[in-house]
Design an enzyme around this catalytic site. Structure first.
Site, PDB file in Angstrom:
ATOM      1  N   CYS A 120       8.188   5.012   6.263  1.00  0.00           N
ATOM      2  CA  CYS A 120       9.380   5.721   5.816  1.00  0.00           C
ATOM      3  C   CYS A 120       9.036   6.834   4.831  1.00  0.00           C
ATOM      4  O   CYS A 120       7.953   6.857   4.242  1.00  0.00           O
ATOM      5  CB  CYS A 120      10.333   4.776   5.099  1.00  0.00           C
ATOM      6  SG  CYS A 120      10.947   3.452   6.137  1.00  0.00           S
TER       7      CYS A 120
ATOM      8  N   GLY B  81       8.334   9.099   9.532  1.00  0.00           N
ATOM      9  CA  GLY B  81       9.272   8.287  10.301  1.00  0.00           C
ATOM     10  C   GLY B  81      10.091   9.164  11.209  1.00  0.00           C
ATOM     11  O   GLY B  81      10.761  10.074  10.731  1.00  0.00           O
TER      12      GLY B  81
ATOM     13  N   ASN C 248      10.890   3.157   0.753  1.00  0.00           N
ATOM     14  CA  ASN C 248       9.656   3.246   1.527  1.00  0.00           C
ATOM     15  C   ASN C 248       8.725   2.148   1.034  1.00  0.00           C
ATOM     16  O   ASN C 248       8.489   2.037  -0.165  1.00  0.00           O
ATOM     17  CB  ASN C 248       9.005   4.625   1.334  1.00  0.00           C
ATOM     18  CG  ASN C 248       7.614   4.722   1.943  1.00  0.00           C
ATOM     19  OD1 ASN C 248       6.746   5.403   1.422  1.00  0.00           O
ATOM     20  ND2 ASN C 248       7.379   4.039   3.042  1.00  0.00           N
ATOM     21  N   GLY C 249       8.198   1.365   1.992  1.00  0.00           N
ATOM     22  CA  GLY C 249       7.324   0.257   1.630  1.00  0.00           C
ATOM     23  C   GLY C 249       7.874  -1.028   2.215  1.00  0.00           C
ATOM     24  O   GLY C 249       8.954  -1.028   2.791  1.00  0.00           O
TER      25      GLY C 249
ATOM     26  N   TYR D 200      -4.847   8.888   6.858  1.00  0.00           N
ATOM     27  CA  TYR D 200      -4.025   9.263   8.004  1.00  0.00           C
ATOM     28  C   TYR D 200      -2.581   9.605   7.685  1.00  0.00           C
ATOM     29  O   TYR D 200      -2.037  10.575   8.207  1.00  0.00           O
ATOM     30  CB  TYR D 200      -4.016   8.117   9.025  1.00  0.00           C
ATOM     31  CG  TYR D 200      -2.992   8.277  10.127  1.00  0.00           C
ATOM     32  CD1 TYR D 200      -3.226   9.145  11.204  1.00  0.00           C
ATOM     33  CD2 TYR D 200      -1.783   7.586  10.099  1.00  0.00           C
ATOM     34  CE1 TYR D 200      -2.279   9.300  12.215  1.00  0.00           C
ATOM     35  CE2 TYR D 200      -0.834   7.747  11.110  1.00  0.00           C
ATOM     36  CZ  TYR D 200      -1.090   8.597  12.154  1.00  0.00           C
ATOM     37  OH  TYR D 200      -0.164   8.759  13.147  1.00  0.00           O
TER      38      TYR D 200
HETATM   39  P1  AMP Z   1      -4.840   3.411  19.035  1.00  0.00           P
HETATM   40  O1  AMP Z   1      -4.725   4.221  20.268  1.00  0.00           O
HETATM   41  O2  AMP Z   1      -3.874   2.242  19.026  1.00  0.00           O
HETATM   42  O3  AMP Z   1      -6.236   2.997  18.705  1.00  0.00           O
HETATM   43  O4  AMP Z   1      -4.321   4.320  17.832  1.00  0.00           O
HETATM   44  C1  AMP Z   1      -5.199   5.185  17.183  1.00  0.00           C
HETATM   45  C2  AMP Z   1      -4.530   6.486  16.868  1.00  0.00           C
HETATM   46  O5  AMP Z   1      -3.264   6.272  16.278  1.00  0.00           O
HETATM   47  C3  AMP Z   1      -5.367   7.278  15.916  1.00  0.00           C
HETATM   48  O6  AMP Z   1      -5.746   8.452  16.563  1.00  0.00           O
HETATM   49  C4  AMP Z   1      -4.480   7.562  14.730  1.00  0.00           C
HETATM   50  O7  AMP Z   1      -4.390   8.944  14.502  1.00  0.00           O
HETATM   51  C5  AMP Z   1      -3.130   7.002  15.082  1.00  0.00           C
HETATM   52  N1  AMP Z   1      -2.654   6.047  14.075  1.00  0.00           N
HETATM   53  C6  AMP Z   1      -3.351   5.313  13.213  1.00  0.00           C
HETATM   54  N2  AMP Z   1      -2.543   4.540  12.450  1.00  0.00           N
HETATM   55  C7  AMP Z   1      -1.294   4.787  12.854  1.00  0.00           C
HETATM   56  C8  AMP Z   1      -0.006   4.308  12.444  1.00  0.00           C
HETATM   57  N3  AMP Z   1       0.127   3.413  11.474  1.00  0.00           N
HETATM   58  N4  AMP Z   1       1.082   4.797  13.083  1.00  0.00           N
HETATM   59  C9  AMP Z   1       0.950   5.686  14.069  1.00  0.00           C
HETATM   60  N5  AMP Z   1      -0.232   6.180  14.495  1.00  0.00           N
HETATM   61  C10 AMP Z   1      -1.354   5.743  13.905  1.00  0.00           C
END
Ligand code: AMP
Length: 494
Positions: free
Chosen positions: A24, A50, A125-126, A265
């Site tokens: 969020c 979000g 948020n949290g 990220y």
């Molecule tokens: P995956 O395909 O499930 O391994 O997701 C990895 C990708 O998702 C990475 O390229 C990240 O940029 C992105 N990512 C990492 N953490 C999150 C998150 N909490 N929410 C959405 N995207 C994420």
């Protein structure tokens, strides 16, 4: 406006359909005749925090005006008549990532309730780690919950507090919750903001003329031409009214544990957090990654967009060309980013395409920020190989994600995390790369704060990498099993 919860669904505050979905962003402004319009712009800048729902509640001196909906900020607040209706010189807003299965309007914030002292809107948020426990106590005392959001616990704690003034009730509520919160609230007279004593999620204070603003990230100040003043301190409560700003620290002081994954990220690269420019931090992580695990190659390419700053840092460190070997399509509809597996598989191909001419015959170091389930990595390695790359070396600018987050980052349950099931070599084989390396925990720390992780008293929350959670996980019963699914099953049995 508020629907009632489905009766057949176990009510777990921070779980929707077995998945934590509480990424969020929050925004609050006091003392500005364009409060709602500025809030909408601020939420626009926070859209990355979000994308499933957003809301604003304003106060015009007599009445509160809410508007919340599912969708993105531009769709919800793009119609000028919506902003027109949100009258007043104070407003708070919220963007939320909700679930595919239950993106119910009842969970869309800011939440609003009429108390005996007047109305109060809240945006959070949290995630709280004792919300379920508190909720059960409150329900047993007769509280009637409207949503599955843990934020509603605050409302009930405020309502049932023995405190006299609103601020006393508010801090009484804060003293009972555990976990992460960066909160903004709007009452008839005040905007109140609070950050948990560990400071897990970001929260910043800014100034636009004589107006005060509190928001999740400083990029929301830039969009409205406001000045960044400072981060809200962990454990600090800020009260803003017509008399100005008052800061109090009513909670026991704790060592700060800001979420290190915000740097990796989640936060926007142009935001300033703890006096650090997130983009510069990401470049430093990339450079550290290169120092730890470089391999002979012809070029460095990022997985756009999230891998870009780290790849720039990596390429700079080893003196290799930084090239866009993958091109991202920015016009992918939200449908394809939803968290259902069959759609996600499609989504990766729709989102990225290999830039063949750059990759043909090359040994490529490909940098991404994280591997969660491994879906992205597997597809992209295959794509780069099919485009003619001779070697594909995957470098990740975070340590292996082996644990779920309980503090507000959307992570799947543990058994879905690739790194929870496989060692690095196993992951390499699964994603099909020639080599795979993650930055070390100490390397990440050095890049962020210039020092290795203090094992006795870590400088950040890094539970997703280390399994060391900075608060007790009260809602996880005996604390032995951190899988949300098993928790869901356990609740269902009761
Ligand atoms: P995956 O395909 O499930 O391994 O997701 C990895 C990708 O998702 C990475 O390229 C990240 O940029 C992105 N990512 C990492 N953490 C999150 C998150 N909490 N929410 C959405 N995207 C994420």
């Amino acid at each position: 406006m508020i629907n009632s919860p489905p009766v057949d669904q176990p009510v777990i505050p921070w779980l929707d359909n077995g998945r934590p979905r509480e990424e969020c962003g929050v925004f609050a402004i006091h003392g500005n005749q364009d409060a709602a319009a500025l809030s909408a712009l601020g939420l626009h800048a926070l859209q990355h925090r979000g994308q499933e729902a957003a809301g604003i509640v304003s106060f015009d001196g007599h009445h509160f005006h809410p508007h919340r909906d599912l969708g993105q900020v531009g769709d919800i607040f793009g119609d000028p008549s919506v902003i027109e209706r949100l009258k007043g010189e104070a407003a708070i807003g919220h963007v939320r990532y909700s679930t595919s299965g239950d993106p119910a309007l009842r969970n869309v914030q800011p939440l609003y309730a009429d108390f005996h002292f007047g109305g109060l809107a809240l945006a959070h948020n949290g995630n709280l780690t004792n919300a379920r426990t508190l909720r059960q106590e409150l329900v047993s005392r007769g509280a009637l919950f409207q949503s599955t959001s843990d934020t509603e616990v605050f409302q009930h704690l405020i309502a049932t507090s023995a405190g006299g003034r609103l601020i006393d009730r508010f801090t009484d509520a804060l003293s009972q919750v555990e976990g992460a919160y960066s909160l903004v609230a709007l009452s008839r007279r005040k905007v109140i903001a609070a950050r948990d004593p560990l400071g897990v999620r970001p929260l910043s204070l800014g100034r636009l003329g004589s107006s005060w603003i509190v928001t999740s990230e400083s990029c929301a100040f830039d969009i409205i031409g406001a000045d960044f003043v400072r981060d809200v301190d962990p454990g600090e409560v800020i009260v803003i009214d017509d008399n100005g700003l008052e800061s109090i620290k009513p909670l026991p002081k704790m060592k700060q544990r800001f979420c290190i994954f915000e740097y990796v990220y989640f936060a926007r690269p142009d935001s300033l957090i703890e006096d650090r420019n997130v983009y510069e931090v990401r470049k430093r992580i990339g450079a550290e990654l290169a120092r730890e695990s470089h391999i002979a190659a012809d070029m460095v390419i990022p997985v756009p967009d999230s891998g870009v700053p780290a790849a720039i840092g990596y390429a700079g460190e080893v003196g290799l060309p930084f090239e866009l070997g993958l091109i991202r399509n920015h016009y992918v509809g939200r449908t394809f980013i939803e968290p259902r597996d069959e759609i996600r598989h499609l989504g990766v191909k729709l989102k990225h395409n290999a830039n063949r001419e750059q990759l043909m015959g090359k040994r490529v170091v490909m940098v991404d920020d994280s591997i969660v389930r491994g879906t992205t990595a597997k597809k992209i390695v295959e794509m780069v190989r099919q485009a003619g790359a001779k070697e594909v070396h995957l470098r990740i600018s975070s340590p292996p994600t082996t644990q779920s987050c309980f503090y507000g980052i959307d992570t799947p349950e543990r058994r879905e995390l690739l790194a929870a099931q496989h060692d690095v070599e196993g992951m390499r084989a699964l994603v099909g790369a020639d080599s795979l390396a993650f930055v070390s925990v100490d390397g990440l720390y050095k890049a962020v704060c210039g020092a290795a992780r203090d094992k006795a008293s870590p400088q950040f929350c890094d539970a997703c990498f280390t399994d060391e959670y900075p608060t007790s996980l009260t809602d996880l019963a005996d604390g032995t099993e951190k899988s949300q699914l098993s928790l869901l099953a356990e609740i269902g049995r009761r």
